[in-house]
Design a protein around this motif. Sequence first.
Motif, PDB file in Angstrom:
ATOM      1  N   ASN A  48     -18.511  18.383  10.464  1.00 35.83           N
ATOM      2  CA  ASN A  48     -19.412  19.430  10.637  1.00 35.83           C
ATOM      3  C   ASN A  48     -18.413  20.603  11.396  1.00 35.83           C
ATOM      4  O   ASN A  48     -17.853  20.115  12.379  1.00 35.83           O
ATOM      5  N   PRO A  49     -18.616  21.913  11.247  1.00 36.25           N
ATOM      6  CA  PRO A  49     -18.282  22.728  12.353  1.00 36.25           C
ATOM      7  C   PRO A  49     -18.635  22.565  13.673  1.00 36.25           C
ATOM      8  O   PRO A  49     -20.057  21.916  13.726  1.00 36.25           O
ATOM      9  N   TRP A  50     -18.016  23.058  14.735  1.00 35.54           N
ATOM     10  CA  TRP A  50     -18.415  22.881  16.091  1.00 35.54           C
ATOM     11  C   TRP A  50     -18.017  24.121  16.743  1.00 35.54           C
ATOM     12  O   TRP A  50     -17.153  24.900  16.487  1.00 35.54           O
ATOM     13  N   PRO A  51     -18.966  24.604  17.838  1.00 33.03           N
ATOM     14  CA  PRO A  51     -18.592  25.941  18.429  1.00 33.03           C
ATOM     15  C   PRO A  51     -17.208  26.318  19.089  1.00 33.03           C
ATOM     16  O   PRO A  51     -16.726  27.258  18.837  1.00 33.03           O
ATOM     17  N   ALA A  52     -16.877  25.326  19.500  1.00 34.10           N
ATOM     18  CA  ALA A  52     -15.371  25.122  20.394  1.00 34.10           C
ATOM     19  C   ALA A  52     -14.276  24.938  19.583  1.00 34.10           C
ATOM     20  O   ALA A  52     -13.140  24.509  20.048  1.00 34.10           O
ATOM     21  N   MET A  53     -14.506  24.810  18.290  1.00 32.85           N
ATOM     22  CA  MET A  53     -13.498  24.531  17.366  1.00 32.85           C
ATOM     23  C   MET A  53     -12.141  25.618  17.332  1.00 32.85           C
ATOM     24  O   MET A  53     -12.560  26.836  17.557  1.00 32.85           O
ATOM     25  N   ALA A  54     -10.933  25.085  17.347  1.00 27.37           N
ATOM     26  CA  ALA A  54      -9.673  26.246  17.340  1.00 27.37           C
ATOM     27  C   ALA A  54     -10.225  26.807  16.105  1.00 27.37           C
ATOM     28  O   ALA A  54     -10.449  26.629  15.013  1.00 27.37           O
ATOM     29  N   ARG A  55      -9.646  28.438  16.528  1.00 28.65           N
ATOM     30  CA  ARG A  55     -10.153  29.257  15.303  1.00 28.65           C
ATOM     31  C   ARG A  55      -8.753  29.378  14.291  1.00 28.65           C
ATOM     32  O   ARG A  55      -8.967  29.644  13.138  1.00 28.65           O
ATOM     33  N   THR A  56      -7.716  28.985  14.947  1.00 23.95           N
ATOM     34  CA  THR A  56      -6.540  29.224  14.039  1.00 23.95           C
ATOM     35  C   THR A  56      -5.319  28.748  14.984  1.00 23.95           C
ATOM     36  O   THR A  56      -5.477  28.482  16.121  1.00 23.95           O
ATOM     37  N   LEU A  57      -4.007  28.786  14.606  1.00 23.57           N
ATOM     38  CA  LEU A  57      -2.778  28.583  15.309  1.00 23.57           C
ATOM     39  C   LEU A  57      -2.398  30.105  15.368  1.00 23.57           C
ATOM     40  O   LEU A  57      -2.087  30.933  14.333  1.00 23.57           O
ATOM     41  N   TYR A  58      -2.065  30.486  16.655  1.00 25.46           N
ATOM     42  CA  TYR A  58      -1.799  31.919  17.199  1.00 25.46           C
ATOM     43  C   TYR A  58      -0.646  32.333  16.066  1.00 25.46           C
ATOM     44  O   TYR A  58       0.488  31.755  16.015  1.00 25.46           O
ATOM     45  N   LYS A  59      -0.997  33.634  15.310  1.00 26.81           N
ATOM     46  CA  LYS A  59       0.306  34.050  14.459  1.00 26.81           C
ATOM     47  C   LYS A  59       0.336  33.376  13.211  1.00 26.81           C
ATOM     48  O   LYS A  59       1.622  33.140  12.719  1.00 26.81           O
ATOM     49  N   ASP A  60      -0.172  31.975  12.942  1.00 20.83           N
ATOM     50  CA  ASP A  60       0.189  31.191  11.975  1.00 20.83           C
ATOM     51  C   ASP A  60      -0.975  30.405  11.307  1.00 20.83           C
ATOM     52  O   ASP A  60      -1.452  29.339  11.379  1.00 20.83           O
ATOM     53  N   ASP A  61      -1.949  31.215  10.546  1.00 21.36           N
ATOM     54  CA  ASP A  61      -2.999  31.022   9.775  1.00 21.36           C
ATOM     55  C   ASP A  61      -2.582  29.956   8.787  1.00 21.36           C
ATOM     56  O   ASP A  61      -3.169  28.836   8.578  1.00 21.36           O
ATOM     57  N   ASP A  62      -1.440  29.814   8.281  1.00 19.16           N
ATOM     58  CA  ASP A  62      -1.206  29.075   7.075  1.00 19.16           C
ATOM     59  C   ASP A  62      -0.856  27.615   7.728  1.00 19.16           C
ATOM     60  O   ASP A  62      -1.443  26.646   7.108  1.00 19.16           O
ATOM     61  N   ARG A  63      -0.325  27.597   8.727  1.00 25.65           N
ATOM     62  CA  ARG A  63      -0.011  26.257   9.401  1.00 25.65           C
ATOM     63  C   ARG A  63      -1.280  25.586   9.820  1.00 25.65           C
ATOM     64  O   ARG A  63      -1.281  24.411   9.626  1.00 25.65           O
ATOM     65  N   PHE A  64      -2.087  26.372  10.236  1.00 26.31           N
ATOM     66  CA  PHE A  64      -3.553  26.016  10.666  1.00 26.31           C
ATOM     67  C   PHE A  64      -4.167  25.433   9.417  1.00 26.31           C
ATOM     68  O   PHE A  64      -4.807  24.240   9.633  1.00 26.31           O
ATOM     69  N   VAL A  65      -4.304  26.052   8.387  1.00 21.62           N
ATOM     70  CA  VAL A  65      -4.770  25.543   7.166  1.00 21.62           C
ATOM     71  C   VAL A  65      -4.179  24.119   6.560  1.00 21.62           C
ATOM     72  O   VAL A  65      -4.947  23.075   6.486  1.00 21.62           O
ATOM     73  N   GLU A  66      -2.921  24.219   6.784  1.00 21.77           N
ATOM     74  CA  GLU A  66      -2.048  23.232   5.990  1.00 21.77           C
ATOM     75  C   GLU A  66      -2.347  21.952   7.138  1.00 21.77           C
ATOM     76  O   GLU A  66      -2.334  20.604   6.590  1.00 21.77           O
ATOM     77  N   THR A  67      -2.116  22.030   8.287  1.00 22.22           N
ATOM     78  CA  THR A  67      -1.946  20.814   9.186  1.00 22.22           C
ATOM     79  C   THR A  67      -3.533  20.200   9.303  1.00 22.22           C
ATOM     80  O   THR A  67      -3.438  19.089   9.501  1.00 22.22           O
ATOM     81  N   TYR A  68      -4.557  21.045   9.326  1.00 25.62           N
ATOM     82  CA  TYR A  68      -5.942  20.313   9.682  1.00 25.62           C
ATOM     83  C   TYR A  68      -6.788  20.369   8.582  1.00 25.62           C
ATOM     84  O   TYR A  68      -7.725  19.486   8.532  1.00 25.62           O
ATOM     85  N   TRP A  69      -6.807  21.079   7.738  1.00 28.32           N
ATOM     86  CA  TRP A  69      -8.021  21.338   6.519  1.00 28.32           C
ATOM     87  C   TRP A  69      -7.408  21.132   4.930  1.00 28.32           C
ATOM     88  O   TRP A  69      -8.221  21.310   4.042  1.00 28.32           O
ATOM     89  N   SER A  70      -6.052  20.718   4.777  1.00 28.81           N
ATOM     90  CA  SER A  70      -5.684  20.683   3.302  1.00 28.81           C
ATOM     91  C   SER A  70      -5.703  19.438   2.769  1.00 28.81           C
ATOM     92  O   SER A  70      -6.096  19.259   1.588  1.00 28.81           O
TER      93      SER A  70
END
Length: 628
Positions: free
Chosen positions: A464-486
């Motif tokens: 589940n999502p939670w309110p304090a979840m990191a929103r992204t990696l600063y200036k690096d949305d792609d790495r955020f998706v790849e690292t945690y969500w892909s």
Amino acid sequence: MENERDIYYPSPESVRGSLAENWEELERSAAEDLEGYWADRASELVWSKPWDQVIDDSEKPFYRWFVGGETNIVSNAVDRHITGPRKNKLALLWRSEDNKETRTFSYFSLNREVVKMANILRAMGVEKGDRVTIYLPRIPEVVFAMLACAKLGAIHSVVFAGFSADALSSRIDDSESKLVITADGSWINGSVFPLKNIVDEAVRFSPTVENVIVVRRTGTEVHMDSTRDHWYHDLESLPIARGACPTVQVDAEHPLYILYTSGSTGKPKAILHTHGGYMVGTYTTLRYTFDIREEDRFWCTADAGWVTGHSYVVYGPLLAGATTLMYEGGPTYPHPDRWWELIEHYGITTFYTAPTAIRSLMRFGDAWVNRHDLSSLRLLGSVGEPINPAAWRWFHEVVGGGRAPIMDTWWQTETGMFQITGVPAMPQKPGSAGRPVFGQEAEIVDGDGNPVPDGTEGFLVLKNPWPAMARTLYKDDDRFVETYWSKYPGRYMTGDAAKRDEDGYFWIIGRTDDVIMVSGHRLGTAEVEAALNSHHAVSESAAIGVPHEVKGQSILAHVVLNQGFTGSRELVEELRAHVAAHLSPIAKPDEILFVEKLPKTRSGKIMRRVLRARALGQDEGDLSTLEE
Ligand code: 6R9
């Protein structure tokens, strides 16, 4: 792990009247209505504009929380207290390492300090959205600086004041900070660590830093650049520091801070947290897990340079209107009872620390603890690594007098708030972090993302999502998706291995990626290797974490030397010092092995798994991808 059936039932005193006394009911109702649960928690705080939508998941994994709402975390952590009965309540207690200085701040005086610093920052041109790097030791100014940034809507980036100039400079440059706040030095075990000199080196070629504010702490001689550097005590007495400073109301999703944390590549990840959701998440989890009461005195030993310091030294306790202690020094200097002495002196009720500290204090025996009256303690907490049952029992029996339950809180820089933990009313199993927080569902899956049966080891994911979840990696949305969500679409990949038992309790095993946890500090293998490789004698290197009785893990480095160099005791010492200087003293390898070459995959990736197996005398496993 062999003790899964070992259960500690909480005493009636820890259950009765605790905030999450009806935890089973809270767990059930949050599972049935996630949005309703979080909306109720958010309503306990003040918003200058109410939200229109609790969760917006239309652009997963870029979740947005409390959409349309406006607030500022400082409106809730400070401002709302000084207009009510907490105005004169103690917010922050501080003790120096030499034990000779004490500073105390009520909510009223905390506000005065924050307003003063915010006025100064504003006068230096810091505006909403600007980045400010904070490189300060455990002194009250680190709290003022963080809150002053937040108050203006600026984004703070706290860098642990033990990192080297190289590490600091790359974080300043990546965040494009226009201001750095530091001190002349810090006290570490009786000697001075030269913070200002390190900043001088770090900002020498910085294209963005306009000003450096220096807090006087150690009184050591430092170089002040007249166009760039300012003593804080000089600024404080200027007219610019005076007068009111309004707390800027920001969108719930406005960035609050960046915090750099190690990843599996050399480049640290810049975790981004926001005002609204982070505020609701840290406030809620701290209160439920540590059952914060008005008369409590809470002590979390973490440094503000790590996420635990952000969420549970600074923001969580202040949001909850609690009284917190900050101590400048470490657990064993000058004697291994300094912490116990402070608990006794201040009547600490709730004590939150890390297994590595518990293990190092345990080594000195019970007598150091027993000479102090620790009867004020009613709750204990642990974070950073799995706590081994022996350390759990010692903490519970010897420190907690067999009364205080231990909240083993599992979470990450990325999660911002606890994800798996107990609450005081929940039965405890030594070595297990407990159950997902209300509103969360965790799962253990195999490499393909299929849930595995209870009792089987696998990868820990959050559903589940939670309110304090990191929103992204600063200036690096792609790495955020790849690292945690892909890897497991729709689920957050934690990077930890774990298992769940038949009672729904989670047992964390450790990181599956190339991250080493030394004394609760997270280090990337690649960062350690980068430091080693920067030495002229080193051709290449591979660092691995091996189990260590006290530190959880210690670093074993394999080093291939350049031609013309031979391994020696002297060179080992030289390399260790080199890592300390170029990364951090925490990252010093305990052991260095000189080798002819490193095991690598065909694509040239070092197979640390093979080195780990060799070091532990285990089967090397599948070697099909090994070079030659
Ligand atoms: C808060 C923090 C995160 C990693 C995490 C895990 C380990 C943290 C733990 C724990 C077992 C606990 N970890 N708490 N392992 N039991 N109670 O430490 O954040 O520095 O980002 O590290 O720490 O491996 O993935 P961070």
